[in-house]
Write an enzyme that holds these catalytic residues in place. Structure first.
Site, mmCIF file in Angstrom:
data_model
loop_
_atom_site.group_PDB
_atom_site.id
_atom_site.type_symbol
_atom_site.label_atom_id
_atom_site.label_comp_id
_atom_site.label_asym_id
_atom_site.label_seq_id
_atom_site.Cartn_x
_atom_site.Cartn_y
_atom_site.Cartn_z
ATOM 1 C CB SER A 50 -124.580 111.830 57.004
ATOM 2 O OG SER A 50 -125.000 110.544 56.619
ATOM 3 C CB CYS B 15 -127.032 106.185 66.599
ATOM 4 S SG CYS B 15 -126.867 106.874 64.956
#
Lengths: 394, 394
Positions: free
Chosen positions: B199, B325
């Site tokens: 990412s 998250c």
């Protein structure tokens, strides 16, 4: 020579105001919106403001908006999400013959898990008949997906009527509105839309961000798994700057749509009139009036669309043969074949899509160059079909 | 009071050099890379240059890189893509108990289509045993997925050894390297990696872009369907500016990794030494040495990690309790439970992750504030467990 960009259906420039709105989310508020600290909250605020802007443009509530990585992802999410969530209710999806590959290929992929699809035909103007939707619905049908406007030939579909049929029959209705959001008025309530896909870069926002409208009460399976973002509906750290850009693009589009439409449809009609008037054996593809305000698309009998595109590129004009996503593919477009056009005519397609930055002078320049190129290409080609005898209802 | 950001495992600031590299792709080269005209070609060149930069960082060939919308999408793509492509060869996936939710939730989702999973345990330092991988492989196993380094407690897994076991047994090996790419040297060949997820925003690139390395010869099913982009491996108009940002971040990381690691691991060790030295009943979670250079993570017995986070936020420090998250989720972390920690200890976790912009002075300030807050929170709490008796092998 200054370039003229006439390919706004492929992508639009990011508006300077949009980029300005995005920049603070790269330089200052670059936190992770899921983080509980100040840096996270600042990023989250940007995301939620954008959500409100986009919801307003669609006549939706902000909690009905799920941000995605693209319009294509939104299409995949809608179709696969319904197929998974309603798998025990049915296995049948109705769509049209002229959908974008993001719909067609996803439907095909879902075929592997037992989903059956009906691809409704269109008439010679590219219209789907709402009565055909009604007739195609069975007790196994879980979703109807018909695009709002076609990307290749610009026809705007009667989605409010199709949505009404779906609502009446208790079937979910999805529309791929990638070409219309920000350019054509949309009201998800009035149009009976349950799910709607869109993409930021088609309305002067950045690439790499899209959204899926999901009507409140419509529960479908997630597509990207792995975190609680987007209220559990799409995992991944949010593309904060991109989302902020989409929100700003949506806000500006809502404010300026009327004047933009007047501007672009004027240029579009200038192109259509100019080309049909100057060149014999040219067909306007799609509906003559019920079409995207920015889109003029033609088949120019006797030439290859790609040759015309490349020659126009040399002369400073950026246009397309059809969908950018399949550029370089030699197969004739499934959309143009669905209109009943023969393959060689379908291969002669050219799409000219204008934008807010284009001018009447640029169109004048195109109208000088275009007939000359067509004549040269036709002179080089061996045959020249009589178009009128070869296309349906012309 | 100037804020101090110690949450680089959640996200990193976009480097100014990265943003500078991206900007021309918003203002000038904003074409669609699939378009055949000049504007399209200019955008495509940016994408391909970025692909080369990223491939170089990983020791890969550029055609082995597929850009995605996030690291999470790359994880979903890897797992679902193998499950679909090799469905007739087998139905068994091996992973570990400490994977990110992007892996866990995807594996769970694949359970609906008949995929069975083995979640390998870890030892008290968080390590997966390569011999346990070997023992778990059956003739139905199609994939092993073990993360390169854990996002919550920083342990770096022996992925080269695990990869060798997989290669020996003819099973594909995927690693989620979201926390390591750009921070820890990776050589996909030497490490026997078939698929690797990453990412951009974890290595000072933008949010909204990730990538999946797919070794040449490894053919898996696409995850996002609908266009020929990424050589048919991921449909969607490319996030050109984001991809260019990822490429530049990768290029810079490759150049500067050694000095960055020296800097961050120095700060990390200052934090670990300072906190363990100043506060009783604190446990360093994860491996004492085989850990991310930027990550210090603890359980602070007798307090709630989230209370500590919020108090530190008030004092100007951005930290995390674990994965961003799942912030705000009251369940104790599955990762810390997998280390054998009791739930109340797992709930006392705090993660401090440093970055290239942090300084020793900022760590000094943290080490002044941190013990004071812990003391206040412990004084407020009714009980204070004797940590040493309650954690394994401590």
């Amino acid at each position: 020579m200054e370039r003229v960009y006439f390919d706004h259906a492929a992508t639009t420039p990011t508006r300077p105001e949009v980029l300005q709105a995005m920049l603070p989310y790269y330089t200052e508020h670059w936190g992770n919106p899921s983080s509980l600290h100040l840096e996270g909250v600042a990023a989250l605020e940007g995301v939620e403001r954008a959500r409100t802007h986009l919801a307003t443009l669609l006549g939706a509530d902000s909690d009905e908006i799920v941000f995605t990585g693209s319009g294509t992802e939104a299409d995949n999410h809608a179709l696969a999400g319904v197929a998974h969530a309603l798998g025990d209710k049915g296995d049948h999806i109705i769509t049209s013959a002229i959908e974008h590959h993001a719909i067609h290929d996803t439907v095909e992929h879902l075929g592997r898990v037992g989903v059956r699809a009906t691809h409704l035909p269109v008439d010679e103007a590219g219209l789907v008949d709402p009565d055909a939707v009604r007739s195609a619905i069975t007790d196994r049908t879980i979703l109807v997906s018909v695009m709002h406007a076609n990307n290749e030939m610009g026809t705007i579909e009667p989605i409010a009527e199709i949505g009404a049929v779906c609502r009446e029959r208790g079937v979910l209705f999805h529309t791929d509105a990638v070409q219309t959001v920000g350019h054509v008025p949309i009201d998800v309530r009035r149009m009976n839309i349950d799910l709607l896909s869109l993409s930021a870069h088609k309305l002067y926002g950045p690439k790499g961000v899209g959204a899926l409208f999901m009507r409140d009460g419509v529960t479908i399976t997630s597509y990207v798994h792995g975190g609680g973002q987007e209220s559990g509906r799409r995992a991944s750290t949010e593309n904060v700057a991109g989302i902020v850009g989409l929100g700003e693009a949506a806000r500006l589009a809502g404010e300026e749509m009327e004047q933009e439409t007047a501007h672009t449809s004027g240029l579009r009609d200038q192109i259509i009139g100019g080309i049909l008037g100057a060149i014999p054996d040219v067909l306007l593809t799609g509906h003559p009036t019920q079409r995207l305000p920015n889109s003029a698309s033609f088949c120019v009998a006797g030439i290859e669309g790609e040759a015309l595109l490349l020659d126009l590129d040399q002369e400073g004009f950026a246009v397309s043969t059809g969908s950018a996503c399949t550029s370089g593919v030699s197969e004739p477009s499934h959309v143009l074949l669905a209109l009943g056009l023969p393959p060689d005519i379908a291969r002669s397609s050219i799409r000219i899509t204008v934008g807010r930055g284009n001018t009447a002078e640029e169109v004048d320049r195109l109208l000088e160059v275009f007939p000359r190129i067509v004549k040269r290409l036709r002179d080089m080609s061996a045959h020249r079909p009589a178009l009128a005898e070869r296309v349906p209802h012309d």
